[in-house]
Design a protein around this motif. Structure first.
Motif, PDB file in Angstrom:
ATOM      1  N   LYS A   1       5.738 -24.014 -42.249  1.00 24.79           N
ATOM      2  CA  LYS A   1       4.271 -23.857 -42.381  1.00 24.79           C
ATOM      3  C   LYS A   1       3.665 -23.951 -43.638  1.00 24.79           C
ATOM      4  N   GLU A   2       4.530 -23.385 -44.784  1.00 27.39           N
ATOM      5  CA  GLU A   2       4.088 -23.654 -46.200  1.00 27.39           C
ATOM      6  C   GLU A   2       4.305 -25.222 -46.707  1.00 27.39           C
ATOM      7  N   ALA A   3       5.191 -25.948 -45.817  1.00 26.62           N
ATOM      8  CA  ALA A   3       5.151 -27.356 -46.220  1.00 26.62           C
ATOM      9  C   ALA A   3       4.266 -28.338 -45.287  1.00 26.62           C
ATOM     10  N   GLY A   4       3.536 -27.578 -44.824  1.00 26.32           N
ATOM     11  CA  GLY A   4       2.136 -28.549 -44.065  1.00 26.32           C
ATOM     12  C   GLY A   4       2.506 -28.730 -42.708  1.00 26.32           C
ATOM     13  N   GLY A   5       3.225 -28.173 -42.154  1.00 24.35           N
ATOM     14  CA  GLY A   5       3.694 -28.306 -40.743  1.00 24.35           C
ATOM     15  C   GLY A   5       2.987 -27.478 -39.736  1.00 24.35           C
ATOM     16  N   PHE A   6       3.123 -27.371 -38.345  1.00 30.64           N
ATOM     17  CA  PHE A   6       2.656 -26.595 -37.346  1.00 30.64           C
ATOM     18  C   PHE A   6       3.846 -25.890 -36.550  1.00 30.64           C
TER      19      PHE A   6
ATOM     20  N   ASP B   1       6.705 -22.759 -24.348  1.00 27.95           N
ATOM     21  CA  ASP B   1       5.884 -22.185 -23.212  1.00 27.95           C
ATOM     22  C   ASP B   1       4.690 -21.029 -23.688  1.00 27.95           C
ATOM     23  N   ASP B   2       4.265 -21.618 -24.900  1.00 31.98           N
ATOM     24  CA  ASP B   2       2.884 -20.954 -25.306  1.00 31.98           C
ATOM     25  C   ASP B   2       3.368 -19.478 -25.800  1.00 31.98           C
ATOM     26  N   GLY B   3       2.470 -18.930 -26.993  1.00 31.49           N
ATOM     27  CA  GLY B   3       2.943 -17.682 -27.349  1.00 31.49           C
ATOM     28  C   GLY B   3       3.549 -17.731 -28.824  1.00 31.49           C
ATOM     29  N   ASN B   4       3.880 -16.744 -29.217  1.00 32.75           N
ATOM     30  CA  ASN B   4       4.719 -16.560 -30.495  1.00 32.75           C
ATOM     31  C   ASN B   4       6.330 -16.918 -30.514  1.00 32.75           C
ATOM     32  N   PRO B   5       6.828 -17.983 -31.269  1.00 34.22           N
ATOM     33  CA  PRO B   5       8.144 -18.223 -30.933  1.00 34.22           C
ATOM     34  C   PRO B   5       9.034 -16.969 -31.166  1.00 34.22           C
ATOM     35  N   LEU B   6       8.696 -16.142 -31.968  1.00 37.30           N
ATOM     36  CA  LEU B   6       9.575 -14.905 -32.286  1.00 37.30           C
ATOM     37  C   LEU B   6       9.799 -14.056 -31.227  1.00 37.30           C
ATOM     38  N   VAL B   7       8.674 -14.238 -30.143  1.00 37.96           N
ATOM     39  CA  VAL B   7       8.643 -13.323 -29.046  1.00 37.96           C
ATOM     40  C   VAL B   7       9.110 -14.089 -27.804  1.00 37.96           C
ATOM     41  N   THR B   8       8.960 -15.620 -27.811  1.00 41.18           N
ATOM     42  CA  THR B   8       9.185 -16.332 -26.473  1.00 41.18           C
ATOM     43  C   THR B   8      10.537 -16.632 -26.685  1.00 41.18           C
ATOM     44  N   GLY B   9      11.159 -16.992 -27.910  1.00 43.96           N
ATOM     45  CA  GLY B   9      12.556 -17.462 -28.049  1.00 43.96           C
ATOM     46  C   GLY B   9      12.606 -19.004 -28.002  1.00 43.96           C
ATOM     47  N   ASP B  10      11.516 -19.684 -27.852  1.00 46.42           N
ATOM     48  CA  ASP B  10      11.564 -21.086 -28.001  1.00 46.42           C
ATOM     49  C   ASP B  10      10.372 -21.725 -28.822  1.00 46.42           C
ATOM     50  N   ILE B  11      10.835 -22.873 -29.600  1.00 46.00           N
ATOM     51  CA  ILE B  11      10.063 -23.279 -30.692  1.00 46.00           C
ATOM     52  C   ILE B  11       9.902 -24.908 -30.586  1.00 46.00           C
ATOM     53  N   ILE B  12       8.573 -25.089 -31.092  1.00 43.31           N
ATOM     54  CA  ILE B  12       8.280 -26.626 -31.558  1.00 43.31           C
ATOM     55  C   ILE B  12       7.827 -26.616 -32.976  1.00 43.31           C
ATOM     56  N   ALA B  13       8.175 -27.554 -33.703  1.00 43.05           N
ATOM     57  CA  ALA B  13       7.599 -27.525 -34.919  1.00 43.05           C
ATOM     58  C   ALA B  13       7.680 -28.968 -35.549  1.00 43.05           C
ATOM     59  N   ALA B  14       6.640 -29.299 -36.068  1.00 46.17           N
ATOM     60  CA  ALA B  14       6.306 -30.683 -36.546  1.00 46.17           C
ATOM     61  C   ALA B  14       5.202 -30.766 -37.753  1.00 46.17           C
ATOM     62  N   PRO B  15       5.243 -31.844 -38.051  1.00 48.40           N
ATOM     63  CA  PRO B  15       3.869 -32.140 -38.977  1.00 48.40           C
ATOM     64  C   PRO B  15       2.579 -31.808 -38.316  1.00 48.40           C
TER      65      PRO B  15
ATOM     66  N   ASP C   1      -0.357 -33.387 -37.740  1.00 46.52           N
ATOM     67  CA  ASP C   1      -0.948 -34.172 -36.985  1.00 46.52           C
ATOM     68  C   ASP C   1      -0.006 -34.927 -35.948  1.00 46.52           C
ATOM     69  N   VAL C   2       1.092 -34.559 -35.860  1.00 52.86           N
ATOM     70  CA  VAL C   2       2.195 -35.094 -35.046  1.00 52.86           C
ATOM     71  C   VAL C   2       2.486 -34.018 -33.980  1.00 52.86           C
ATOM     72  N   TYR C   3       2.439 -32.848 -34.179  1.00 58.15           N
ATOM     73  CA  TYR C   3       2.675 -31.876 -33.394  1.00 58.15           C
ATOM     74  C   TYR C   3       2.030 -32.089 -31.846  1.00 58.15           C
ATOM     75  N   GLU C   4       0.927 -32.270 -31.614  1.00 56.43           N
ATOM     76  CA  GLU C   4       0.449 -32.457 -30.484  1.00 56.43           C
ATOM     77  C   GLU C   4       0.966 -33.553 -29.607  1.00 56.43           C
ATOM     78  N   PRO C   5       0.868 -34.645 -30.006  1.00 53.30           N
ATOM     79  CA  PRO C   5       1.726 -35.689 -29.156  1.00 53.30           C
ATOM     80  C   PRO C   5       3.498 -35.272 -28.897  1.00 53.30           C
ATOM     81  N   PHE C   6       3.964 -34.614 -29.765  1.00 48.84           N
ATOM     82  CA  PHE C   6       5.383 -34.275 -29.875  1.00 48.84           C
ATOM     83  C   PHE C   6       5.428 -33.288 -28.519  1.00 48.84           C
TER      84      PHE C   6
END
Length: 261
Positions: free
Chosen positions: A224-229, A234-248, A250-255
């Protein structure tokens, strides 16, 4: 960064002390590879010893904070709004095999939000640090997520399920969608390091299922502090769901679309 907060200084000191202990043990792993018993028990003890160091350092400095760690479980603090989220050795299998891709990960949570994170790779002497509003840093140099925008030039990271492998079929389907669109995929064996690499622009994105909070807490604020998203498969807070997607950002949505199918 020339001036860290008091909490960051506490975290850096703890990470370095635990890292020094782990490096001494890491030096012995190669000798144990050829033994009949193998290094498994030895590494488990190294992990526990590092967690004891972290717990002593962090709770001595902030005795009112709560605690959540891989080996030691969860403890409430006198201050219910703050807790340390710690992984003393992320990348245990790499450590076990003498592969220098492992780290110490420390995050500080305040009112359910990660506000500070430190990821220290003792084998490479790389210290990743981030604090809410203060940017992301690697060895005192400011870091940013990748600036690449052409998916065919991007390298993404992921991880294999550990223990219960029910999610393995999902991963195969996800790879089958991501790989044809990208330059390559990496599986480095440490979720915390992967997220730090996204923050530093080394990986263009990362996704993973079946993670625990201590695997990704520090990495989340770094990205987040490096400018990423940061989001969840499966939607929600990764710390709760246990799964994560991380990307810049403007790349996040297509990724994410590729990962989710």
């Amino acid at each position: 960064m020339s001036q860290w907060s008091a909490n960051i200084n506490v975290m850096i000191k703890a990470a370095r002390r635990a890292g020094s202990s782990l490096m001494r043990d890491f030096g012995e792993v190669e000798n144990l590879q050829v033994s009949t018993k193998g290094p498994g028990d030895f590494v488990s003890k190294a992990d526990l010893k590092a967690e004891d160091i972290l717990k002593h350092e962090l709770l001595s400095a902030r005795e009112n904070y709560g605690w959540l760690a891989e080996e030691g479980g969860s403890e409430d603090g006198a201050d219910p709004t703050r807790r340390w989220i710690v992984d003393p050795l992320d990348g245990t299998t790499n450590f076990l095999h003498g592969i220098p891709q492992w780290c110490v990960s420390i995050a500080l949570e305040h009112k359910k939000e990660i506000v500070a994170g430190v990821i220290f790779s003792p084998a490479t002497e790389e210290l990743f640090v981030a604090e809410k509003g203060g940017g992301a840093w690697l060895n005192d140099k400011r870091i940013r997520v990748s600036g690449r925008r052409d998916m065919t030039q991007m390298v993404f990271g992921t991880g294999m399920p550990i223990g219960n492998r029910d999610n393995f079929p999902n991963l195969i389907h996800e790879i089958s969608r991501v790989f044809p669109a990208a330059a390559d995929i990496r599986r480095l064996g440490s979720a915390a390091m992967d997220l730090a690499y996204v923050a530093a622009g080394r990986l263009d994105g990362y996704w993973h299922r079946s993670l625990s909070p201590w695997d990704m807490a520090a990495g989340i604020i770094l990205v987040k502090e490096a400018g990423g998203f940061i989001g969840s498969i499966d939607d929600g807070n990764p710390l709760v769901t246990g799964d994560i997607i991380a990307a810049p950002s403007d790349v996040y949505e297509p990724f994410a679309k590729l990962v989710r199918g």
